[in-house]
Scaffold this motif. Structure first.
Motif, short mmCIF file in Angstrom:
data_model
loop_
_atom_site.label_atom_id
_atom_site.label_comp_id
_atom_site.label_asym_id
_atom_site.label_seq_id
_atom_site.Cartn_x
_atom_site.Cartn_y
_atom_site.Cartn_z
N VAL A 62 89.55 29.60 95.87
CA VAL A 62 88.12 29.64 95.58
C VAL A 62 87.74 28.52 94.62
CG1 VAL A 62 86.22 31.03 94.69
CG2 VAL A 62 88.14 32.15 95.83
N GLY A 63 86.67 27.81 94.95
CA GLY A 63 86.14 26.78 94.08
C GLY A 63 84.63 26.92 93.94
N THR A 64 84.10 26.53 92.78
CA THR A 64 82.66 26.63 92.56
C THR A 64 82.25 25.80 91.36
OG1 THR A 64 80.82 28.18 92.27
CG2 THR A 64 82.82 28.64 91.03
N GLY A 65 80.97 25.51 91.26
CA GLY A 65 80.45 24.90 90.05
C GLY A 65 80.41 25.92 88.92
N LEU A 66 80.66 25.46 87.72
CA LEU A 66 80.70 26.35 86.56
C LEU A 66 79.45 26.22 85.69
CD1 LEU A 66 84.46 25.94 85.56
CD2 LEU A 66 83.40 27.67 87.03
N ASN A 67 78.53 25.34 86.07
CA ASN A 67 77.23 25.27 85.41
C ASN A 67 76.17 25.00 86.48
OD1 ASN A 67 77.76 22.61 86.01
ND2 ASN A 67 77.57 21.85 83.92
N ASP A 68 74.91 25.01 86.09
CA ASP A 68 73.82 24.91 87.06
C ASP A 68 73.84 23.60 87.83
OD1 ASP A 68 72.94 27.41 86.36
OD2 ASP A 68 71.40 26.69 84.95
N SER A 69 74.18 22.52 87.17
CA SER A 69 74.15 21.22 87.84
C SER A 69 75.41 20.95 88.65
CB SER A 69 73.99 20.11 86.80
OG SER A 69 75.15 20.01 85.98
N GLY A 70 76.48 21.74 88.43
CA GLY A 70 77.73 21.48 89.11
C GLY A 70 78.52 20.35 88.51
N SER A 71 78.14 19.88 87.32
CA SER A 71 78.89 18.80 86.68
C SER A 71 80.24 19.28 86.16
CB SER A 71 78.07 18.21 85.53
OG SER A 71 77.83 19.19 84.54
N VAL A 72 80.38 20.59 86.01
CA VAL A 72 81.68 21.18 85.67
C VAL A 72 82.05 22.12 86.82
CG1 VAL A 72 83.01 22.52 84.01
CG2 VAL A 72 81.15 21.06 83.22
#
Length: 735
Positions: A210-220
């Motif tokens: 599983v992978g995903t963005g960790l903040n709203d912008s997806g920069s992390v």
């Protein structure tokens, strides 16, 4: 990726990674470090639209690699033979371990001489280096079981470069480099898969990725992979259990800077593991012909191992197109074994004649790698070229302890091996661990490579590595030793000529050095063995670069191999000195050719097929490493049916190997002493049905015709049977 237009707007490393993968999607760039918006939030940077050619997710080939050199080049641009086992092929063939990959790769082969140890080879020479994300990991093969059984769950693909690879790996044999490329946290939205599977011998498997963005912008971004597998075996009393956990984070620190870090742990816990193999002969010279379930282990034997690693990586792209990458990796591998070794030649009637030795060993390996890499374009004489420079540091410490076995009043004799009962053999009491063997190895190197554009169709690659090598060690049966070599120069040269838009011709010279613990008459260490690799061939890209093909001829020579010489009376008065001395001489030579094609042959039709052949002899003309096949055919094809049947993908392939042999030191006088296996072919099939857009079911059948094959333990004249026909089935859900 080559920057042909210096004025093109700069892209983040993640964007370049996406372009290399052939994806087209908008990326929201990370907020500038320290830059705040009106209300204190980090101000979002403008979206960057990446326009690149889309590559089919079902690809059997890769557009770029960086295993042969530190420059990112396509397979056609690389002047060496390269095979990429992609994620799609790993999934289609249900490949689970590094050994599975090697068994299905052009030009390389496996000798599975024990149930949990194996040797790898290419072009006549043993492979003694594995890489993870390009970082060399020294492989202590006599002690290892974990490396060959490493799960592929944490890796996106495997790149195999054949020939000498000293520029990137340092010390080793002129065989091949196997580079395991980790999965990265690139997804900005939730994506991934969950899979469960079952198979013969009560095999059960589950995996989540599983992978995903960790903040709203997806920069992390983050990614987690977990795998569990448990089951019995075709070998009596043998069970296998593996556990894998991997987590990684990637962050855009700025518009041109990406940082990543990760940790992983892999555990293997085999019970009933065999140490050594089964005798091939009876004392009267007849073949034993055991059932493939036969074991020489006791029920209490085990060979557990664990591998922990962590890494950090920072990449930055400068405005002039140059890129800086620095990374550090720390890894620890531990093994704990309780083993029984049976050797000898039994009587056909009574089964007597086998001897037993019980051993327990605890091993620990610690390795640190530090890399600093700088690459980019430059202009010279009106043309644009590329260069890469870097520094590598590697340090490994290895230690093994042994435990003595005490049977007390129990009888540890084997008895009738024809009726061997693993559960009836007594369990010893084990003593406290005591030192058995240890070593420390350090390598430091500076390297540089330049890719000159001599003309539009002609590229010249020149490079060199200058390294220091030092290894010290001592063992219970090994006197203390030191091998130290400073400023070892490893050159690299290649030339590539684009014949037209599809074909290129190339030639290359590479080499690699291998230190040897041998002394000359004056008591000085001999210089390292040098493996020199020459290769020439033709490569092609077709169907909009979705298909790669190559043909290569090669020659490998060893120089400065230690050869024992008779002791010499120094002063003529006698007696002769007791030491054995060595001199440098010519070593082995290998010559051969390879052909490979991989990619999409037509819409929905993926294939990987390769044939290799070589002849390898020592300086006296005798075959070397004859336990490995001289001729190999690796082929696998999948086809997604058209129209109303488009939910169904079917596939199949064959792995053919030529005759292998060795002389058995334990062979009875009534035989010719030849331990051999005739040429054989193993056929594998698969089918996958897409139940809906997210759920699929897959079945794999391995060794369809149930052929009996085995690996050879040439030092002791024993064999280990490979797996009979087996079936696995799985369900995969993609989010």
């Amino acid at each position: 990726m080559k920057n042909k237009h210096p004025t093109t707007p700069q892209r983040t490393p993640l964007a370049r990674l996406m372009m290399a993968a052939g994806l087209t999607l908008p990326l929201a760039a990370a907020a500038q470090m320290g830059e705040q918006g009106e209300h204190g939030e980090a101000a979002a940077m403008p979206k960057v639209e990446i326009q690149a050619q889309k590559q089919d997710d079902t690809s059997y080939t890769s557009r770029a690699t960086r295993t042969a050199t530190p420059l990112t080049m396509s397979l056609r641009e690389t002047p060496q033979s390269v095979t990429v086992i992609t994620q799609q092929r790993i999934e289609d063939q249900a490949l689970a371990t590094v050994t599975d990959v090697v068994n299905n790769t052009t030009g390389v082969s496996v000798n599975q001489y024990e149930t949990h140890r194996a040797g790898f080879t290419a072009r006549g020479f043993d492979i003694d280096n594995l890489q993870i994300d390009g970082d060399p990991t020294t492989w202590e093969q006599p002690w290892s079981s974990g490396e060959t059984l490493s799960s592929l769950a944490t890796y996106d693909r495997v790149e195999v470069v054949r020939g000498a690879t000293g520029l990137m790996t340092g010390a080793g044999n002129p065989s091949a480099a196997i580079n395991l490329v980790r999965k990265r946290a690139t997804a900005r939205d939730l994506s991934g898969s969950a899979e469960i599977g079952i198979g013969r011998w009560d095999m059960r498997r589950a995996q989540v990725d599983v992978g995903t963005g960790l903040n709203d912008s997806g920069s992390v971004r983050g990614r987690v992979v977990a795998e569990y597998q448990d089951g019995d075996s075709w070998v009596d009393y043998m069970k296998n259990k593996t556990r894998t956990l991997y987590a990684t984070v990637e962050a855009d620190l700025g518009p041109q800077t990406v940082a990543s870090a990760g940790i992983s742990r892999q555990e293997t816990d085999p019970q009933g593991a065999m140490w050594g193999g089964l005798p091939l002969w009876y004392t009267d010279g007849t073949l034993t012909n055991w059932d493939r379930s036969k074991t020489s282990a006791a029920a209490w034997t085990s060979w557990s191992s664990s591998y922990d690693s962590m890494f950090v990586d920072l990449q930055h792209r400068f405005d002039n197109g140059w890129q800086l990458r620095t990374g550090f990796t720390h890894a620890e591998r531990e093994g704990d074994s309780y083993l029984l070794y049976l050797s000898g030649v039994p009587d056909r009637i009574t089964g007597l004649g086998m001897a037993a030795f019980s051993g327990s060993y605890a091993t620990r390996t610690r390795q640190d790698n530090l890399n600093l890499h700088l690459s980019g374009p430059f202009t010279l004489a009106g043309r644009q070229h590329e260069a890469a420079f870097g520094y590598m540091h590697s340090e490994q410490k290895f230690n093994s302890d042994s435990r003595a076995a005490d049977f007390g009043s129990q009888d540890p004799s084997v008895g009738n091996f024809n009726t061997w009962n693993p559960a009836a053999y007594p369990t010893p009491a084990w003593g406290a661990p005591t030192f058995y063997e240890g070593s420390s190895t350090k390598q430091d190197a500076l390297y540089g490579v330049v890719r000159f554009s001599l003309a539009d169709p002609l590229k010249l690659i020149l490079g060199a590595r200058v390294g220091n090598y030092e290894k010290t060690g001592v063992g219970l049966w090994t006197p203390a030793y030191t091998m130290k070599h400073d400023r070892e120069v490893t050159p690299y040269a290649g030339i590539v000529y684009d014949i037209n838009d599809s074909y290129s011709a190339y030639a290359s010279y590479t080499d690699i050095f291998q230190p040897q613990n041998r002394k000359d008459f004056a008591g000085n260490n001999l210089e390292p063995i040098v493996g020199k690799s020459y290769e020439a061939g033709v490569k092609g890209e077709f169907l909009d670069k979705r298909l790669n093909a190559s043909f290569a001829v090669f020659k490998i020579r060893q120089d400065k191999l230690a050869q024992e010489v008779a002791p010499v009376d120094r002063d003529g008065d006698g007696p002769l000195p007791p030491e054995v001395y060595y001199r440098a001489s010519e070593g082995a030579e290998s010559r051969g050719f390879e052909f490979e094609v991989a990619g999409e042959l037509a819409r929905g039709l993926n294939a990987s097929a390769g044939y290799s052949q070589f002849k390898a002899e020592d300086a006296a003309g005798a075959d070397i490493n004859s336990i490995y096949p001289r001729k190999l055919l690796r082929a696998f094809v999948t086809y997604r049916l058209p129209g109303n049947w488009s939910a169904l993908t079917v596939g199949g392939g064959a792995n053919w190997e030529s005759r292998t042999y060795t002389l058995d030191p334990l062979a009875p006088a009534a035989t010719n002493g030849m331990l051999e296996q005739e040429a054989n072919v193993l056929v594998n099939l698969m089918a996958r049905y897409e139940i809906n857009d997210r759920l699929s079911a897959q079945v794999n059948v391995n060794n369809v015709f149930d052929k009996t094959t085995f690996g050879m333990f040439d030092a002791y004249g024993a064999i280990t049977y490979r797996a009979p026909r087996n079936v696995t089935a799985s369900l995969k859900y993609r989010f």
